[in-house]
Design an enzyme around this catalytic site. Structure first.
Site, PDB file in Angstrom:
ATOM      1  N   GLU A  11      11.262  16.811  14.752  1.00 13.36           N
ATOM      2  CA  GLU A  11      10.751  16.490  12.764  1.00 13.36           C
ATOM      3  C   GLU A  11      10.668  17.908  11.954  1.00 13.36           C
ATOM      4  O   GLU A  11       8.993  17.924  11.922  1.00 13.36           O
ATOM      5  CB  GLU A  11      10.621  15.251  12.224  1.00 13.36           C
ATOM      6  N   LYS A  23       0.926  -1.137  -0.216  1.00 12.96           N
ATOM      7  CA  LYS A  23      -0.510   0.128   0.082  1.00 12.96           C
ATOM      8  C   LYS A  23       0.739   1.394  -0.183  1.00 12.96           C
ATOM      9  O   LYS A  23       1.409   1.614   0.888  1.00 12.96           O
ATOM     10  CB  LYS A  23      -0.823  -0.385   1.386  1.00 12.96           C
ATOM     11  N   GLU A  62      10.199   1.691  10.754  1.00 16.28           N
ATOM     12  CA  GLU A  62      11.277   2.815  10.211  1.00 16.28           C
ATOM     13  C   GLU A  62      10.743   3.994  10.123  1.00 16.28           C
ATOM     14  O   GLU A  62      10.043   4.342   9.474  1.00 16.28           O
ATOM     15  CB  GLU A  62      12.095   2.990   8.917  1.00 16.28           C
ATOM     16  N   CYS A  94      14.385  11.159   5.502  1.00 18.14           N
ATOM     17  CA  CYS A  94      14.174  11.000   6.949  1.00 18.14           C
ATOM     18  C   CYS A  94      15.641  10.566   8.156  1.00 18.14           C
ATOM     19  O   CYS A  94      15.710  11.132   8.875  1.00 18.14           O
ATOM     20  CB  CYS A  94      13.617   9.575   7.320  1.00 18.14           C
ATOM     21  N   GLY A 139       3.435   5.058  12.953  1.00 21.82           N
ATOM     22  CA  GLY A 139       4.085   4.181  13.202  1.00 21.82           C
ATOM     23  C   GLY A 139       3.705   3.911  15.034  1.00 21.82           C
ATOM     24  O   GLY A 139       3.113   2.571  14.399  1.00 21.82           O
ATOM     25  N   SER A 157       5.103   7.783   9.340  1.00 22.80           N
ATOM     26  CA  SER A 157       5.405   9.202  10.877  1.00 22.80           C
ATOM     27  C   SER A 157       5.311   8.213  12.275  1.00 22.80           C
ATOM     28  O   SER A 157       4.994   7.338  11.818  1.00 22.80           O
ATOM     29  CB  SER A 157       4.711   9.740  10.614  1.00 22.80           C
TER      30      SER A 157
HETATM   31  P1  NAD Z   1       2.717   8.880   7.355  1.00 18.77           P
HETATM   32  O1  NAD Z   1       2.969   8.289   8.393  1.00 18.77           O
HETATM   33  O2  NAD Z   1       0.876   9.519   7.528  1.00 18.77           O
HETATM   34  O3  NAD Z   1       1.775   7.739   6.116  1.00 18.77           O
HETATM   35  C1  NAD Z   1       3.055   7.025   5.866  1.00 18.77           C
HETATM   36  C2  NAD Z   1       2.211   5.494   5.304  1.00 18.77           C
HETATM   37  O4  NAD Z   1       1.240   5.264   6.364  1.00 18.77           O
HETATM   38  C3  NAD Z   1       1.282   5.831   4.173  1.00 18.77           C
HETATM   39  O5  NAD Z   1       0.531   5.310   3.299  1.00 18.77           O
HETATM   40  C4  NAD Z   1      -0.247   6.366   4.989  1.00 18.77           C
HETATM   41  O6  NAD Z   1      -0.982   6.376   4.206  1.00 18.77           O
HETATM   42  C5  NAD Z   1       0.117   5.104   5.833  1.00 18.77           C
HETATM   43  N1  NAD Z   1      -1.045   5.017   6.575  1.00 18.77           N
HETATM   44  C6  NAD Z   1      -2.165   6.086   7.063  1.00 18.77           C
HETATM   45  N2  NAD Z   1      -1.827   6.315   8.817  1.00 18.77           N
HETATM   46  C7  NAD Z   1      -2.221   4.366   8.706  1.00 18.77           C
HETATM   47  C8  NAD Z   1      -2.345   3.623   9.760  1.00 18.77           C
HETATM   48  N3  NAD Z   1      -4.092   4.365  10.675  1.00 18.77           N
HETATM   49  N4  NAD Z   1      -2.413   2.105   9.563  1.00 18.77           N
HETATM   50  C9  NAD Z   1      -1.621   1.379   8.377  1.00 18.77           C
HETATM   51  N5  NAD Z   1      -1.505   2.816   7.780  1.00 18.77           N
HETATM   52  C10 NAD Z   1      -1.614   4.066   7.933  1.00 18.77           C
HETATM   53  O7  NAD Z   1       3.755   9.330   6.975  1.00 18.77           O
HETATM   54  P2  NAD Z   1       4.275   9.946   5.471  1.00 18.77           P
HETATM   55  O8  NAD Z   1       3.452  11.311   6.263  1.00 18.77           O
HETATM   56  O9  NAD Z   1       3.295   9.160   4.224  1.00 18.77           O
HETATM   57  O10 NAD Z   1       5.941  10.000   5.659  1.00 18.77           O
HETATM   58  C11 NAD Z   1       6.157  10.595   6.371  1.00 18.77           C
HETATM   59  C12 NAD Z   1       6.796  10.326   7.517  1.00 18.77           C
HETATM   60  O11 NAD Z   1       7.742   8.965   7.293  1.00 18.77           O
HETATM   61  C13 NAD Z   1       8.166  11.208   8.321  1.00 18.77           C
HETATM   62  O12 NAD Z   1       8.400  11.129   9.333  1.00 18.77           O
HETATM   63  C14 NAD Z   1       9.466  10.126   7.760  1.00 18.77           C
HETATM   64  O13 NAD Z   1      10.468  10.520   8.645  1.00 18.77           O
HETATM   65  C15 NAD Z   1       9.199   8.997   8.023  1.00 18.77           C
HETATM   66  N6  NAD Z   1      10.194   7.903   6.714  1.00 18.77           N
HETATM   67  C16 NAD Z   1      10.775   7.544   7.400  1.00 18.77           C
HETATM   68  C17 NAD Z   1      11.983   6.978   7.133  1.00 18.77           C
HETATM   69  C18 NAD Z   1      12.885   5.431   7.459  1.00 18.77           C
HETATM   70  O14 NAD Z   1      13.407   4.875   6.670  1.00 18.77           O
HETATM   71  N7  NAD Z   1      12.492   5.549   9.335  1.00 18.77           N
HETATM   72  C19 NAD Z   1      11.629   6.584   5.366  1.00 18.77           C
HETATM   73  C20 NAD Z   1      10.781   8.384   5.044  1.00 18.77           C
HETATM   74  C21 NAD Z   1      10.159   8.227   5.699  1.00 18.77           C
END
Ligand code: NAD
Length: 495
Positions: free
Chosen positions: A399, A193, A267, A301, A250, A246
């Site tokens: 962040e 997804k 992650e 990230c 997570g 995020s």
């Molecule tokens: P997000 O957490 O809003 O969304 C990430 C994914 O999760 C999306 O596909 C979203 O649709 C899905 N999602 C949202 N709510 C959910 C739920 N309750 N259950 C399951 N899935 C759900 O993050 P974002 O805004 O898309 O990405 C940015 C974040 O990702 C930043 O905090 C960044 O640091 C982090 N990030 C981490 C790494 C790493 O390797 N540590 C790498 C890249 C980005």
């Protein structure tokens, strides 16, 4: 303050897909039952150019049923790791064959500069090829004697089962393929997804899997937002969840998986520090600065967005960082010369604006940038450097995920290390020094998953993961592959 540059851009070619109504389930593009849709918006112009289904409960059921059936009765988990590795190599070639289209759709989806997205397919192919090379770790028979003698144990590495792979929008190809490749090599089946705004570029990877001859049901794709993700995570047929995104999301996924006793890798976010040692070569630091501290318009990230400078060289560091950031062109992400593009979405633009306002209000000094860019199109934020940042300011702790650097001051190495470790995260970091041994010694004291010396890069061969609020478990390397394996010990008498 400069306006967004209007360089001649690479033409925005009309993408192969715009408004789609299907998911990939059991080896076929299948019409979604969803009634709601999610828009795809070009962040450089604000134009809506496509849309995808907001996956329904039925869509989730269909995809996980297919993944479960393929796992229980299909050929994939019953092939040898070497056979699966051979297929991964074919997928890698097919991914690379779609590099140009992938880059263009990726840039249209999230505004990452074309110079960044052009490498996405090659990077994904590199991950697939590297993971294929790990087949012997799965294949080699592992027999361990009982310490007291008389018996031995065969340690088997079984595939964990149908995996749900959830990715964010900042690197939509890399962050999915780094999960997909080890899951496939281990013999798992998957439902992917992507994030809503980057739902189409991953279709090139699905196409590559199909063209390479992956059996039906092994790879499935469902689009949707948080509710779709939540259904996938909690679904009874899901055996494991791999998530990048995020920290708040997570945590919710970790809670659901904890309740279900379901393996999960997370992650998450970061707020990493660049420690500038007193002997650092600032010329060398300048050439590494954008990639290490502001890659992908700050939407990465692990980047080190908190720069810790020694008091004696503070103004010198501020001057170098300011000049380097101010000289990097911002503009149309399809322009070959663009270093900084727009924020990937209006929501992210608003988040970053909030951080700029708080930094100004708390007394940080903007030495370049400091506000939204002067343009009536798209979601551009001026690349910004804040000096006189103190550790208690919001800009120093949270962040930002935008083109914003903070420069803090330290006196003595112990204070530098203490400042670097004083965040709730633990993902990346970098030490700049002319002396490799001193830099290594400081790197060893940093409480984080990865640290670079004078540069940062992710190594397909070495584990990458976060500590504390930055996540659970790792990706890359044998350690990343092991997260898709369920160990089984078979004891037998000898002699
Ligand atoms: P997000 O957490 O809003 O969304 C990430 C994914 O999760 C999306 O596909 C979203 O649709 C899905 N999602 C949202 N709510 C959910 C739920 N309750 N259950 C399951 N899935 C759900 O993050 P974002 O805004 O898309 O990405 C940015 C974040 O990702 C930043 O905090 C960044 O640091 C982090 N990030 C981490 C790494 C790493 O390797 N540590 C790498 C890249 C980005």
């Amino acid at each position: 303050m400069s306006a967004v540059h209007a360089h001649p851009a690479v033409a925005r070619s009309e993408p192969r897909w715009t408004h789609v109504d299907d998911h990939y389930v059991n080896g076929a593009w299948t019409r979604s039952t969803a009634t709601a849709r999610l828009p795809l918006v070009d962040p450089a112009t604000g134009r809506t150019w496509g849309s995808v289904p907001d996956g329904s409960a039925d869509d989730v059921d269909a995809a996980l049923d297919a993944a479960d059936r393929a796992f229980r009765t299909g050929p994939w988990p019953r092939t040898t790791p070497s056979q699966r590795a051979a297929l991964l190599l074919r997928i890698a070639d097919e991914v690379e064959a779609r590099a140009a289209e992938t880059a263009s759709v990726n840039t249209l989806e999230n505004g990452s500069p074309i110079n960044e997205t052009r490498g996405a397919a090659a990077n994904a192919a590199g991950i697939l090829r590297h993971v294929a090379g790990l087949a012997s770790w799965l294949e080699t028979e592992d027999v361990r004697p009982f310490p007291a003698g008389g018996a031995e144990t065969v340690v088997r590495k079984d595939p964990v089962g149908p995996c749900v792979l959830i990715a964010p929008w900042n690197f939509p190809i890399n962050l999915m393929v780094v999960k997909l490749a080890p899951a496939l090599l281990a013999g798992c089946t998957v439902v992917m997804k992507p994030a809503p705004g980057t739902s189409l570029s991953i279709r090139f990877v699905v196409e590559a899997c199909e063209a390479a001859g992956l059996p039906p049901g092994v790879v499935n794709l469902v689009t949707g937002g948080g509710d779709t993700g939540d259904r996938l995570v909690r679904h009874p047929r899901t055996a494991k969840v791999a998530f990048t995104g995020s920290t708040p999301v997570g945590r919710r996924i970790a809670a659901a998986c904890g309740d279900l006793l379901r393996p999960v890798t997370l992650e998450l976010g970061g707020k990493s520090s660049a420690i500038v040692l007193p002997d650092a070569d600032l010329g060398q630091m300048s050439s590494a600065l954008i990639r290490t501290c502001l890659r992908n318009t700050g939407q990465t990230c692990y980047i080190s967005t908190r720069i810790l400078a020694p008091s004696a060289r503070y103004e010198e560091v501020v001057d170098m960082v300011t000049r380097t950031v101010a000289a990097a062109p911002q503009g149309d992400p399809f322009d070959e010369g663009t270093v900084f593009g727009p924020m990937a979405s209006k929501a992210q633009y608003d988040v970053v604006r909030g951080h700029l306002e708080s930094a100004h209000a708390e007394g940080a000094r903007a030495t370049t940038g400091g506000r939204p860019a002067e343009t009536d199109q798209g979601w551009f934020i001026e690349p910004t450097v804040f000096a006189d940042v103190t550790p208690d300011m919001r800009i120093a702790r949270e962040e930002v995920f935008g083109p914003v650097l903070s420069i803090l001051r330290y006196d003595g190495l112990d204070e530098a290390v203490a400042l670097a470790n004083d965040t709730s995260f633990g993902l990346g970091g970098v030490v700049f020094s002319a002396d490799r041994a001193s830099a290594q010694a400081v790197a060893e004291r940093m409480d984080t998953g990865s640290v670079g010396v004078n540069f940062f890069g992710s190594n397909h061969n070495a584990p990458f993961g976060g500590r504390h609020d930055s996540g659970l478990g790792v990706e890359y390397g044998i350690e990343g592959l092991s997260q898709y394996v369920a160990f089984k010990s078979i004891h037998r008498r000898t002699g």
